[in-house]
Design an enzyme around this catalytic site. Structure first.
Site, PDB file in Angstrom:
ATOM      1  N   ASP A 176       6.575  12.535   0.177  1.00 14.71           N
ATOM      2  CA  ASP A 176       5.265  13.074   0.535  1.00 14.71           C
ATOM      3  C   ASP A 176       5.104  12.977   2.055  1.00 14.71           C
ATOM      4  O   ASP A 176       4.477  12.049   2.570  1.00 14.71           O
ATOM      5  CB  ASP A 176       4.179  12.276  -0.203  1.00 14.71           C
ATOM      6  CG  ASP A 176       2.803  12.876  -0.022  1.00 14.71           C
ATOM      7  OD1 ASP A 176       2.716  14.071   0.313  1.00 14.71           O
ATOM      8  OD2 ASP A 176       1.812  12.142  -0.213  1.00 14.71           O
TER       9      ASP A 176
ATOM     10  N   TYR B  99      -2.297   6.136  -5.173  1.00 10.21           N
ATOM     11  CA  TYR B  99      -2.217   5.159  -4.075  1.00 10.21           C
ATOM     12  C   TYR B  99      -2.055   3.802  -4.750  1.00 10.21           C
ATOM     13  O   TYR B  99      -2.862   2.923  -4.614  1.00 10.21           O
ATOM     14  CB  TYR B  99      -3.536   5.258  -3.279  1.00 10.21           C
ATOM     15  CG  TYR B  99      -3.625   4.538  -1.968  1.00 10.21           C
ATOM     16  CD1 TYR B  99      -2.754   4.826  -0.920  1.00 10.21           C
ATOM     17  CD2 TYR B  99      -4.637   3.588  -1.754  1.00 10.21           C
ATOM     18  CE1 TYR B  99      -2.880   4.173   0.301  1.00 10.21           C
ATOM     19  CE2 TYR B  99      -4.758   2.943  -0.532  1.00 10.21           C
ATOM     20  CZ  TYR B  99      -3.886   3.253   0.487  1.00 10.21           C
ATOM     21  OH  TYR B  99      -4.025   2.615   1.706  1.00 10.21           O
TER      22      TYR B  99
ATOM     23  N   GLN C  74      -3.609  12.881  10.312  1.00 12.82           N
ATOM     24  CA  GLN C  74      -4.315  12.195   9.219  1.00 12.82           C
ATOM     25  C   GLN C  74      -5.443  11.309   9.745  1.00 12.82           C
ATOM     26  O   GLN C  74      -6.559  11.315   9.229  1.00 12.82           O
ATOM     27  CB  GLN C  74      -3.300  11.345   8.436  1.00 12.82           C
ATOM     28  CG  GLN C  74      -3.868  10.619   7.219  1.00 12.82           C
ATOM     29  CD  GLN C  74      -2.786   9.850   6.445  1.00 12.82           C
ATOM     30  OE1 GLN C  74      -1.597   9.938   6.759  1.00 12.82           O
ATOM     31  NE2 GLN C  74      -3.186   9.107   5.437  1.00 12.82           N
TER      32      GLN C  74
ATOM     33  N   GLU D 284       8.044   8.098  -2.695  1.00  9.50           N
ATOM     34  CA  GLU D 284       7.274   8.126  -3.942  1.00  9.50           C
ATOM     35  C   GLU D 284       8.149   8.637  -5.081  1.00  9.50           C
ATOM     36  O   GLU D 284       9.206   9.230  -4.853  1.00  9.50           O
ATOM     37  CB  GLU D 284       6.057   9.074  -3.817  1.00  9.50           C
ATOM     38  CG  GLU D 284       5.115   8.725  -2.675  1.00  9.50           C
ATOM     39  CD  GLU D 284       3.763   9.423  -2.752  1.00  9.50           C
ATOM     40  OE1 GLU D 284       3.344   9.828  -3.861  1.00  9.50           O
ATOM     41  OE2 GLU D 284       3.123   9.557  -1.688  1.00  9.50           O
TER      42      GLU D 284
ATOM     43  N   HIS E 213       1.669  -1.454  -0.417  1.00 10.53           N
ATOM     44  CA  HIS E 213       1.374  -0.374   0.528  1.00 10.53           C
ATOM     45  C   HIS E 213      -0.108  -0.376   0.918  1.00 10.53           C
ATOM     46  O   HIS E 213      -0.452  -0.328   2.103  1.00 10.53           O
ATOM     47  CB  HIS E 213       1.763   0.980  -0.072  1.00 10.53           C
ATOM     48  CG  HIS E 213       1.360   2.150   0.768  1.00 10.53           C
ATOM     49  ND1 HIS E 213       1.926   2.404   1.995  1.00 10.53           N
ATOM     50  CD2 HIS E 213       0.431   3.118   0.576  1.00 10.53           C
ATOM     51  CE1 HIS E 213       1.370   3.491   2.518  1.00 10.53           C
ATOM     52  NE2 HIS E 213       0.460   3.940   1.676  1.00 10.53           N
TER      53      HIS E 213
ATOM     54  N   THR F 208       2.873   5.888  -2.044  1.00  8.85           N
ATOM     55  CA  THR F 208       3.987   5.233  -1.360  1.00  8.85           C
ATOM     56  C   THR F 208       4.377   3.945  -2.073  1.00  8.85           C
ATOM     57  O   THR F 208       3.518   3.112  -2.366  1.00  8.85           O
ATOM     58  CB  THR F 208       3.576   4.907   0.091  1.00  8.85           C
ATOM     59  OG1 THR F 208       3.132   6.116   0.688  1.00  8.85           O
ATOM     60  CG2 THR F 208       4.730   4.320   0.872  1.00  8.85           C
TER      61      THR F 208
ATOM     62  N   TYR G 264      -9.200  12.527   8.347  1.00 11.31           N
ATOM     63  CA  TYR G 264      -9.395  12.076   6.957  1.00 11.31           C
ATOM     64  C   TYR G 264     -10.814  11.606   6.630  1.00 11.31           C
ATOM     65  O   TYR G 264     -11.156  11.434   5.464  1.00 11.31           O
ATOM     66  CB  TYR G 264      -8.362  11.014   6.584  1.00 11.31           C
ATOM     67  CG  TYR G 264      -8.739   9.580   6.872  1.00 11.31           C
ATOM     68  CD1 TYR G 264      -8.662   9.068   8.163  1.00 11.31           C
ATOM     69  CD2 TYR G 264      -9.171   8.730   5.846  1.00 11.31           C
ATOM     70  CE1 TYR G 264      -9.000   7.750   8.421  1.00 11.31           C
ATOM     71  CE2 TYR G 264      -9.513   7.421   6.103  1.00 11.31           C
ATOM     72  CZ  TYR G 264      -9.440   6.931   7.394  1.00 11.31           C
ATOM     73  OH  TYR G 264      -9.779   5.646   7.652  1.00 11.31           O
TER      74      TYR G 264
ATOM     75  N   ARG H 210      -7.671  -1.722   9.103  1.00 11.89           N
ATOM     76  CA  ARG H 210      -9.031  -2.216   8.878  1.00 11.89           C
ATOM     77  C   ARG H 210      -9.119  -3.703   9.172  1.00 11.89           C
ATOM     78  O   ARG H 210      -9.207  -4.108  10.316  1.00 11.89           O
ATOM     79  CB  ARG H 210      -9.508  -1.872   7.463  1.00 11.89           C
ATOM     80  CG  ARG H 210      -9.871  -0.403   7.281  1.00 11.89           C
ATOM     81  CD  ARG H 210     -10.529  -0.149   5.932  1.00 11.89           C
ATOM     82  NE  ARG H 210      -9.721  -0.685   4.832  1.00 11.89           N
ATOM     83  CZ  ARG H 210      -8.770   0.011   4.203  1.00 11.89           C
ATOM     84  NH1 ARG H 210      -8.539   1.262   4.543  1.00 11.89           N
ATOM     85  NH2 ARG H 210      -8.074  -0.527   3.240  1.00 11.89           N
TER      86      ARG H 210
END
Ligand code: MN
Length: 426
Positions: free
Chosen positions: A242, A137, A249, A210, A142, A358, A253, A151
């Site tokens: 991906d 990640y 998700q 990716e 990204h 990503t 998650y 968030r």
């Protein structure tokens, strides 16, 4: 300089000017000629080179390889196991055989017939048996975009992000080669205002642009691979889509990370481009601030200038390029990723695959997922045919391309393509 990388080399095989596969590339893959078993190959222009047939004809005799059986294997793992000096020697030998002034194969019509195939006449297969698969990640753009959307815009990056190359252990069984189509997954989702989850086809299927690297050497449990040692462990790179079901998700998650939203199919390009071939394109990465812990410290240029592109093609429609990004934007480099991966003593194996995460760039047209390009569905992406997309629709084809250029030299990956088929409702 590595002789096979010499930009002035020319070949007697026809190569289009815009080809990803000049004689300076010499990637490795697995192909199946019609009616024959899968076998290792390389490629120049649109010509596929059967390495088993080169071996049959004695072209590798002077390389002193311990096990010539590797050229007849249906996956590259055994070839890779021979080690970096042999990867290099075989790549140089192939380069020599096809150089303009070399007549040893050029004038042998019988041998040429058994060795050379048109790319349109063969099927490309998964190049390695992938043991374990890890996804990182590592793009700051990204991670920041996702943090802003889901968030807190003020604290988009989580506190660990600039200290650890964040990753998770993925699933290797559902990694497929370019050209394999994938059904929209079924699964559980829950709308924010719903009391309970429902079951059905995912409505938010997305790509993730990716790259991935493949390891070429085993390490032992309990051993750590230092950043400097990682050079010997990375065989090469592929493009990697991906695929992700964002609605599945979002519900699944917490707290252990993505699960079924990422394992319904992920796609790689068939040709592994070696780190040697990419060597002329090494660049500095973004400055890492705050300074990383000493075990992640590195010297030299560890990022690679690879321009990346994603296009979406509706059923019977025209391509629209919807993303232009670059691998050079990555905050964490592959060497740091692998050093971090093994710092706890976790062992790695030949043929393991590691996704970059990503790859988004700094501008809105360089975001590496539809989640970001359409900004969570609030800014639909316009296609050439006048329709719009927030996420991938049934029968849309996603194609990724990547290439590095330096003057007249262009080293590319070819295509990584997949069509999303309707969900299997029963
Ligand atoms: Mn991913």
């Amino acid at each position: 300089m590595i002789e096979a990388n010499n930009p002035s080399l020319k070949t007697w095989i026809e190569v289009a000017k815009e080809s990803d596969f000049p004689i300076q590339n010499i990637p490795f893959g697995i192909f199946a000629p019609e009616g024959k078993t899968p076998r290792p190959a390389s490629r120049i222009g649109d010509t596929v080179i059967d390495l088993s047939a080169l071996c049959d004809n004695g072209f590798f005799d002077d390389l002193e390889i311990d096990n010539y059986g590797v050229f007849y294997s249906p996956v590259l793992n055994d070839f890779i196991e021979l080690g970096k000096p042999i990867w290099s020697a075989v790549r140089n030998r192939i380069s020599e055989i096809f150089s303009l002034n070399n007549k040893e194969l050029l004038n042998n019509e019988v041998a040429k017939k058994s060795i050379l195939y048109g790319i349109d006449k063969v099927d490309m297969l998964l190049p390695v048996e992938i043991g374990d698969y890890t996804d990182f990640y590592s793009s700051i753009e990204h991670a920041t975009n996702v943090g802003i959307m889901f968030r807190d815009p003020e604290n988009a990056l989580l506190p660990n992000w600039k200290h650890i190359p964040v990753g998770y252990h993925g699933r290797s069984s559902s990694i497929v080669v370019s050209g394999t189509n994938i059904h929209r997954p079924m699964g559980q989702t829950k709308a924010d205002d719903a009391l309970a989850p429902t079951f059905g086809p995912s409505r938010l299927v997305d790509f993730e642009l990716e790259t991935a690297f493949i390891t070429g050497k085993n390490s032992k449990l309990g051993e750590h691979i230092t950043v400097d040692q990682t050079e010997d462990y990375i065989f090469g790179m592929v493009l990697f889509n991906d695929l992700s079901a964002r609605d599945i998700q979002k519900w699944e998650y917490v707290p252990l990370g993505p699960f079924l939203s990422k394992s319904f199919g992920s796609v790689i390009s068939p040709w592994i481009v070696t780190m040697e071939a990419l060597e002329p394109f090494m660049v500095d990465g973004p400055k890492q601030d705050p300074a990383v812990l000493p075990y992640l410290d590195f010297e030299g240029k560890k990022n690679i200038d690879i321009s990346l592109q994603v296009s979406l093609t509706p059923e019977d429609g025209e391509d629209t390029i919807i993303c232009n990004s670059n691998f050079k934007y990555m905050y964490w480099n592959m060497n740091q990723q692998l050093a971090h991966h093994t710092i706890n003593g976790c062992n790695i194996n030949i043929g393991d695959m590691y996704g970059s995460g990503t790859i988004s760039g700094p501008t809105p047209d360089s975001y590496g997922s539809m989640l970001e390009l359409s900004w969570k569905g609030t800014k639909p992406i316009k296609l050439k045919d006048g329709t719009e997309r927030k996420f991938i629709q049934d029968n849309d084809t996603i194609t990724m391309r990547g290439s590095a250029t330096n003057g007249d030299l262009r080293i590319g990956f070819g295509e990584c393509t997949t069509k999303i088929l309707p969900a299997k409702l029963k």
